[in-house]
Design a protein around this motif. Structure first.
Motif, PDB file in Angstrom:
ATOM      1  N   GLY A  65     154.013 -20.774  68.671  1.00 54.53           N
ATOM      2  CA  GLY A  65     154.066 -20.015  67.420  1.00 54.53           C
ATOM      3  C   GLY A  65     155.492 -19.852  66.917  1.00 54.53           C
ATOM      4  O   GLY A  65     155.771 -19.969  65.720  1.00 54.53           O
ATOM      5  N   GLN A  68     156.595 -23.201  65.450  1.00 52.29           N
ATOM      6  CA  GLN A  68     156.021 -23.438  64.122  1.00 52.29           C
ATOM      7  C   GLN A  68     156.697 -22.559  63.072  1.00 52.29           C
ATOM      8  O   GLN A  68     156.915 -22.988  61.939  1.00 52.29           O
ATOM      9  N   GLN A  69     157.030 -21.340  63.442  1.00 49.38           N
ATOM     10  CA  GLN A  69     157.718 -20.446  62.510  1.00 49.38           C
ATOM     11  C   GLN A  69     159.097 -21.009  62.155  1.00 49.38           C
ATOM     12  O   GLN A  69     159.511 -20.970  60.993  1.00 49.38           O
ATOM     13  N   ARG A  72     158.688 -23.798  59.796  1.00 48.70           N
ATOM     14  CA  ARG A  72     158.283 -23.317  58.474  1.00 48.70           C
ATOM     15  C   ARG A  72     159.510 -23.108  57.577  1.00 48.70           C
ATOM     16  O   ARG A  72     159.433 -23.281  56.359  1.00 48.70           O
ATOM     17  N   GLN A 128     153.325 -29.888  62.747  1.00 48.02           N
ATOM     18  CA  GLN A 128     153.313 -28.670  61.928  1.00 48.02           C
ATOM     19  C   GLN A 128     151.944 -28.430  61.285  1.00 48.02           C
ATOM     20  O   GLN A 128     151.659 -27.328  60.822  1.00 48.02           O
ATOM     21  N   ASP A 131     150.086 -25.301  62.252  1.00 49.93           N
ATOM     22  CA  ASP A 131     150.586 -23.987  61.851  1.00 49.93           C
ATOM     23  C   ASP A 131     149.512 -23.230  61.076  1.00 49.93           C
ATOM     24  O   ASP A 131     148.854 -23.790  60.201  1.00 49.93           O
ATOM     25  N   CYS A 133     149.773 -21.127  58.785  1.00 55.77           N
ATOM     26  CA  CYS A 133     150.078 -20.886  57.373  1.00 55.77           C
ATOM     27  C   CYS A 133     149.577 -21.992  56.458  1.00 55.77           C
ATOM     28  O   CYS A 133     149.323 -21.772  55.285  1.00 55.77           O
ATOM     29  N   CYS A 152     153.711 -15.574  55.788  1.00 57.81           N
ATOM     30  CA  CYS A 152     154.263 -16.913  55.993  1.00 57.81           C
ATOM     31  C   CYS A 152     155.578 -17.121  55.262  1.00 57.81           C
ATOM     32  O   CYS A 152     156.227 -18.159  55.426  1.00 57.81           O
TER      33      CYS A 152
END
Length: 153
Positions: A65, A68-69, A72, A128, A131, A133, A152
């Motif tokens: 997580g 992925q953040q 982002r 990704q 993810d 979001c 997000c």
């Protein structure tokens, strides 16, 4: 943030559990090792490996997580760069090739334009895509959305 606090707390708990497992292993190693036919050191090693495997399985999702953040942010940067390009007078109706992908390549950008308004979409690619979001969107009015909802931006 919250992730680093969780990791710090988990590291402390991990150390305490490992210490307790070692004490248990030392106290019970002789009787259990005789029963299983293993030397005491071998039993302690198996207990330590089982503990490490359990903790790794528990911590892996939070690490993914966080990754992925971080990726982002690549999508956010790409949307803001493309929006800056669109704010120039006489910008074409399509994005130039360098703006069709995010700087690190985790997102593919698409432009929807109905003069004078536009919407930019950053669609995740590769790893990704997992993810939560989903697709990130930025409009000419400054609205920021994500197809997966949640926080997000």
């Amino acid at each position: 943030g919250v992730t680093s606090d969780r990791i710090s707390a988990t590291a402390g708990a991990t150390g305490a559990l490992l210490l307790a497992a070692c004490f248990l292993a030392q106290a019970e190693a002789r009787s259990v090792s005789r029963l299983l036919g293993l030397p005491a050191a071998g039993l302690a090693l198996w207990l330590a490996l089982a503990l490490i495997a359990t903790l790794t399985a528990w911590l892996w999702p939070s690490g993914q997580g966080a990754l992925q953040q971080a990726r982002r942010a690549d999508g956010h940067a790409a949307l803001l760069l493309a929006a800056q390009w669109l704010s120039q007078p006489d910008s074409p109706t399509t994005l130039p090739a360098p703006l069709q992908r995010s700087p690190q390549g985790h997102y593919r950008l698409e432009l929807q334009r109905q003069a004078p308004h536009w919407q930019l979409h950053a669609r995740p690619v590769g790893a990704q895509q997992a993810d939560r979001c989903g697709t990130l969107t930025l409009t000419d009015a400054g609205q920021r959305q994500a197809s997966g909802g949640g926080r997000c931006w």
